[in-house]
Design a protein around this motif. Structure first.
Motif, PDB file in Angstrom:
ATOM      1  N   LYS A 646       0.849  -1.188   0.000  1.00  0.00           N
ATOM      2  CA  LYS A 646       0.000   0.000   0.000  1.00  0.00           C
ATOM      3  C   LYS A 646       0.884   1.237   0.000  1.00  0.00           C
ATOM      4  CE  LYS A 646      -4.327  -1.513   2.184  1.00  0.00           C
ATOM      5  NZ  LYS A 646      -5.248  -0.949   1.182  1.00  0.00           N
ATOM      6  N   ASP A 647       0.436   2.267  -0.686  1.00  0.00           N
ATOM      7  CA  ASP A 647       1.171   3.524  -0.710  1.00  0.00           C
ATOM      8  C   ASP A 647       0.686   4.430   0.415  1.00  0.00           C
ATOM      9  OD1 ASP A 647       2.653   2.784  -2.858  1.00  0.00           O
ATOM     10  OD2 ASP A 647       1.464   3.878  -4.333  1.00  0.00           O
ATOM     11  N   ILE A 648       1.629   5.045   1.115  1.00  0.00           N
ATOM     12  CA  ILE A 648       1.270   6.084   2.076  1.00  0.00           C
ATOM     13  C   ILE A 648       1.979   7.367   1.649  1.00  0.00           C
ATOM     14  CG2 ILE A 648       0.887   4.455   3.950  1.00  0.00           C
ATOM     15  CD1 ILE A 648       3.537   5.263   5.124  1.00  0.00           C
ATOM     16  N   ILE A 649       1.345   8.478   1.926  1.00  0.00           N
ATOM     17  CA  ILE A 649       1.861   9.782   1.508  1.00  0.00           C
ATOM     18  C   ILE A 649       2.632  10.425   2.661  1.00  0.00           C
ATOM     19  CG2 ILE A 649       1.261  12.071   0.619  1.00  0.00           C
ATOM     20  CD1 ILE A 649       0.662   9.749  -1.307  1.00  0.00           C
ATOM     21  N   ARG A 703      -9.076   7.894  -0.288  1.00  0.00           N
ATOM     22  CA  ARG A 703      -8.100   7.370  -1.250  1.00  0.00           C
ATOM     23  C   ARG A 703      -6.671   7.418  -0.729  1.00  0.00           C
ATOM     24  NH1 ARG A 703      -7.405   9.646  -7.438  1.00  0.00           N
ATOM     25  NH2 ARG A 703      -5.550   8.447  -8.007  1.00  0.00           N
ATOM     26  N   TYR A 704      -6.272   8.494  -0.091  1.00  0.00           N
ATOM     27  CA  TYR A 704      -4.875   8.688   0.278  1.00  0.00           C
ATOM     28  C   TYR A 704      -4.670   8.524   1.784  1.00  0.00           C
ATOM     29  CZ  TYR A 704      -4.605  10.779  -4.356  1.00  0.00           C
ATOM     30  OH  TYR A 704      -4.677  10.991  -5.698  1.00  0.00           O
ATOM     31  N   TYR A 705      -3.709   7.666   2.136  1.00  0.00           N
ATOM     32  CA  TYR A 705      -3.321   7.510   3.534  1.00  0.00           C
ATOM     33  C   TYR A 705      -2.115   8.408   3.787  1.00  0.00           C
ATOM     34  CZ  TYR A 705      -6.476   3.562   4.149  1.00  0.00           C
ATOM     35  OH  TYR A 705      -7.593   2.774   4.249  1.00  0.00           O
ATOM     36  N   ILE A 706      -2.280   9.357   4.694  1.00  0.00           N
ATOM     37  CA  ILE A 706      -1.248  10.347   4.994  1.00  0.00           C
ATOM     38  C   ILE A 706      -0.563   9.981   6.309  1.00  0.00           C
ATOM     39  CG2 ILE A 706      -0.752  12.808   5.254  1.00  0.00           C
ATOM     40  CD1 ILE A 706      -2.118  12.088   2.602  1.00  0.00           C
ATOM     41  N   LEU A 707       0.771   9.976   6.321  1.00  0.00           N
ATOM     42  CA  LEU A 707       1.506   9.738   7.556  1.00  0.00           C
ATOM     43  C   LEU A 707       1.379  10.979   8.445  1.00  0.00           C
ATOM     44  CD1 LEU A 707       3.485   7.717   8.986  1.00  0.00           C
ATOM     45  CD2 LEU A 707       5.330   9.159   8.089  1.00  0.00           C
ATOM     46  N   THR A 708       0.840  10.789   9.641  1.00  0.00           N
ATOM     47  CA  THR A 708       0.610  11.936  10.534  1.00  0.00           C
ATOM     48  C   THR A 708       1.643  12.017  11.655  1.00  0.00           C
ATOM     49  OG1 THR A 708      -0.928  10.596  11.837  1.00  0.00           O
ATOM     50  CG2 THR A 708      -1.862  11.985  10.097  1.00  0.00           C
ATOM     51  N   SER A 709       2.435  10.965  11.836  1.00  0.00           N
ATOM     52  CA  SER A 709       3.435  10.956  12.909  1.00  0.00           C
ATOM     53  C   SER A 709       4.801  11.349  12.354  1.00  0.00           C
ATOM     54  CB  SER A 709       3.507   9.561  13.545  1.00  0.00           C
ATOM     55  OG  SER A 709       4.535   9.506  14.506  1.00  0.00           O
ATOM     56  N   GLU A 710       5.240  12.562  12.643  1.00  0.00           N
ATOM     57  CA  GLU A 710       6.528  13.045  12.137  1.00  0.00           C
ATOM     58  C   GLU A 710       7.694  12.213  12.652  1.00  0.00           C
ATOM     59  OE1 GLU A 710       7.102  17.158  12.918  1.00  0.00           O
ATOM     60  OE2 GLU A 710       5.280  17.799  11.867  1.00  0.00           O
ATOM     61  N   SER A 711       7.550  11.611  13.821  1.00  0.00           N
ATOM     62  CA  SER A 711       8.644  10.848  14.416  1.00  0.00           C
ATOM     63  C   SER A 711       8.945   9.559  13.653  1.00  0.00           C
ATOM     64  CB  SER A 711       8.324  10.506  15.874  1.00  0.00           C
ATOM     65  OG  SER A 711       7.176   9.671  15.947  1.00  0.00           O
TER      66      SER A 711
END
Length: 734
Positions: A646-649, A703-711
């Motif tokens: 799966k692609d994550i943004i 549609r888009y899974y965004i990474l929300t954890s900067e760490s």
């Protein structure tokens, strides 16, 4: 009056008549298929494809009644009654599938056979008063069947006719529904103009180049490609060592060959997007942005800064040409190219008819997927045998493909003496280090002013990078870099720019990378370390060493990691074993003889089944006498990229964050989705599960899974490798 498409005007004064649509689609489709001698049957398909719209029920639907009408099966049923079984079967496939995709022929219970047998259709007989299907009694396709794979030849022909029909249908519908958009198509220059631009650029390069032995050899390769362009169309191999200038030399061959034989387009097919971006940029600089289509999943034409030209916008034009590859020069990936050739889907098949009468250059051909090697070569053979195309297979490590081609399609080598060429361009010495720990490896790397180390896994790259940057010698002074697919493409490009700058300035530069740096990435190191793998990959790593011949010989060190996480896995393990054999048998494991023996052993080891893992060729021959092909099954089976990811943004920079905010604001991607293509990272299911369950992802626009954890994303190494185990509710970083 019967209509095909409507407008908002209730009086129907500007609705498109069905007769006009059918005749227009027939003419466009026929024009496409004339390229391979099949205009008449394509014309029949165009006339019949929408005759189901002649029913009163469909006309009522156009007027707003909410009723379901099967309009595409009618033309297939009619073809069955009009033409002999062989021709009608071809038309049945392409007409019945012109919206939903080409069906498996199947059985009376499922597939095309079932659909035609059990079709419940409204009365569409009114078509007979407006259109007259052509007489095909004297028509025979001018196909030369493969002597060993006739089913492949016939099924490929059906795909090409299907492509002609669905592209014609799309173009005519677009011309009616959106004439402004339609007018943007075809706004490119002639090949006469492009040829002149290329000649001018090569003249400038020639005048500005130093008269070095390497540049003299590059010029000899270039001139040989120009001479061989006179040869008649067919399959060619171009065996040129890394650094030999095969990109421009193969383009010279393509342009001259196209000019001599009146061909239509040039396709440049490349395994990795990193090479595509590099080569497409070169071609745009030569030919102009409006004449080159760069087509792959990560490309955003908006980032090129195109300007309006007259009354049209180049960015919009390129987006349209990506739908059907209508562009003089198309640069695309192995995935786009081959998956389109084996797909049954309308959107993917739409473009493949434009491969007819073209020059197709496959760069880094050793990267053709081994498990699909035979189907891929069969498709290329068909394009040469029946569609007037020429194929050029380029590589520094030429796999021996002639053994897998029919006797009537055998490759011609463009270079007269590949062995002498190899010796002339030989710029590296290969050293076998044997077993080595990361501790010793890191000491060796940091002992060099500039060095590249390529390993087999992301984990090894990350841990080796960390060891070096945390050592007393390096102390993370900014001279060490990490590259892997765990970093989004924009991030990798930034790192590569820094790397190239340091190399050019002669400053300390040490890079730890996975194999993504090997294929065509233009960097030049004096020392390269490569974890044991196949000879083809070692040769690619060697192409990053002493690339410009500034030293007598660069040094390649091949090693076997003693770390558990540094071991080759699955496919890499098999190629590494064969690579070990070559090291034992040859003093120079990169010589043409050694490479030839490597591929011979590799293909023998895989066997016939391993070169067609999904039995695609066999499936197309099972019921060839009935013309019963499993188009849908083949489409599902042919997947170069493992879809089990799966692609994550990654919100890596301000551009990504801005696009994400816009999508969140409007609720659907629109044009912003394309802007995110350079910010994706593919993860395996267990990684995705761990991220999702720990609320590290946000789904936007469904549609888009965004990474929300900067760490979880490092500016040094990209996405941290994680597991689904939990400790106090926190993800474990492996």
């Amino acid at each position: 009056m019967y209509y095909a498409h409507t407008t908002e005007n209730a009086n129907k004064s500007d609705w498109q008549t069905l007769k006009d649509h059918l005749e227009s689609v027939a003419q466009i489709s026929s024009g496409f298929a004339d390229d391979f001698g099949s205009g008449r049957i394509a014309y029949a398909g165009g006339l019949l494809h929408d005759i189901g719209k002649y029913s009163g029920e469909f006309q009522n639907r156009l007027e707003g009644r909410r009723i379901r009408v099967d309009h595409s099966t009618a033309g297939a049923v009619e073809a069955k009654g009009l033409y002999n079984p062989s021709l009608s079967r071809i038309l049945e496939y392409i007409i019945a599938g012109h919206h939903g995709g080409i069906l498996n022929y199947g059985t009376p219970e499922s597939g095309l056979e079932c659909r035609i047998k059990n079709a419940v259709l409204h009365d569409y007989s009114a078509y007979k008063y407006e259109v007259e299907p052509p007489d095909l009694n004297s028509f025979n396709p001018t196909l030369v069947c493969s002597p060993t794979k006739p089913g492949f030849t016939i099924s490929f022909y059906i795909r090409m006719l299907y492509s002609c029909l669905v592209d014609a249908d799309s173009l005519d519908t677009e011309r009616f529904a959106n004439p402004e958009k339609s007018a943007l198509r075809g706004k490119y220059e002639s090949f006469e103009s492009l040829f002149e631009k290329f000649e001018n650029r090569m003249r400038d390069i020639s005048l500005s180049c130093e008269d070095t032995p390497v540049n003299q050899s590059r010029n000899e390769i270039y001139q040989e490609c120009r001479r061989k362009a006179e040869l008649k169309p067919g399959i060619f191999t171009l065996s040129v060592p890394t650094g030999g200038g095969k990109t421009l030399s193969s383009m010279a061959f393509a342009l001259l060959h196209l000019k001599k034989y009146d061909l239509k387009r040039i396709f440049y097919v490349i395994p990795y997007t990193s090479i595509i971006e590099q080569n497409a940029k070169v071609f745009r600089e030569i030919f102009g942005s409006g004449n080159v289509l760069e087509h792959h999943s990560n490309y955003d034409p908006g980032k090129e800064g195109f300007e309006d030209v007259g009354d049209f916008n180049q960015e919009d034009m390129l987006k349209l040409s990506s739908e059907n590859w209508d562009m003089p020069v198309v640069v695309t990936t192995n995935v786009q190219f081959f998956e389109s050739l084996f797909s049954n889907k309308r959107s993917r098949c739409r473009k493949i008819h434009n491969l007819s009468g073209s020059v197709i250059i496959l760069d880094e051909a050793q990267m053709l997927p081994t498990k699909y090697l035979k189907p891929c070569l069969s498709a290329l053979s068909e394009l040469v045998r029946n569609y007037g195309s020429t194929v050029v297979i380029c590589t520094a490590t030429q796999p021996k493909i002639g053994d897998f081609l029919d006797e009537d399609i055998q490759p011609v080598e463009i270079m007269e003496s590949p062995k002498e060429l190899y010796e002339h361009f030989r710029r590296v010495h290969v050293n076998n280090l044997g077993d080595i720990s990361d501790e010793e490896l890191s000491e060796r790397i940091t002992g060099h002013h500039q060095a590249l180390c390529v390993v087999n896994t992301r984990k090894h790259a990350r841990l080796l990078y960390q060891r070096i940057t945390e050592s007393e010698i390096s102390k993370d002074d900014g001279s060490c870099f990490h590259l892997s697919a765990g970093m989004c493409p924009v991030h990798r490009r930034e790192q590569l720019e820094k790397i190239r700058s340091l190399l050019k300035e002669g400053k300390p530069c040490r890079v730890i990378s996975t194999q993504l740096i090997e294929a065509g990435v233009d960097v030049d190191f004096p020392f390269v370390y490569r974890a044991r793998t196949g000879i083809d990959s070692i040769a690619q790593a060697a192409g990053r060493c002493n690339r410009e011949g500034k030293r007598d010989l660069g040094e390649i060190f091949v090693f076997r990691s003693t770390e558990d996480y540094g071991k080759a896995t699955s496919w890499q393990s098999r190629t590494a074993e064969i690579g070990e054999m070559i090291f034992r048998e040859f003093e120079d494991p990169l010589s043409p003889e050694a490479v030839s023996e490597y591929f011979k052993k590799l293909y023998f080891n895989e066997g016939d089944e391993g070169l067609d893992k999904k039995k695609i060729l066999l499936s197309l021959e099972k019921r060839v006498g009935e013309c019963a092909f499993p188009f849908g099954d083949v489409s599902d089976d042919f997947r170069i990229i493992d879809e089990n990811t799966k692609d994550i943004i990654i919100p890596f920079d301000d551009s990504a964050r801005k696009a994400i905010k816009e999508i969140q604001k409007i609720g659907f991607p629109e044009n912003y989705g394309r802007k995110l293509q350079g910010y994706s990272v593919s993860v395996y299911p267990h990684e995705f599960k761990a991220l999702n369950e720990s609320n590290a992802l946000e789904l936007i626009a469904d549609r888009y899974y965004i990474l929300t954890s900067e760490s979880l994303y490092s500016e040094k190494t990209g996405l941290l490798r994680i597991s689904s185990d939990e400790f106090n509710g926190a993800l474990l970083i492996a």
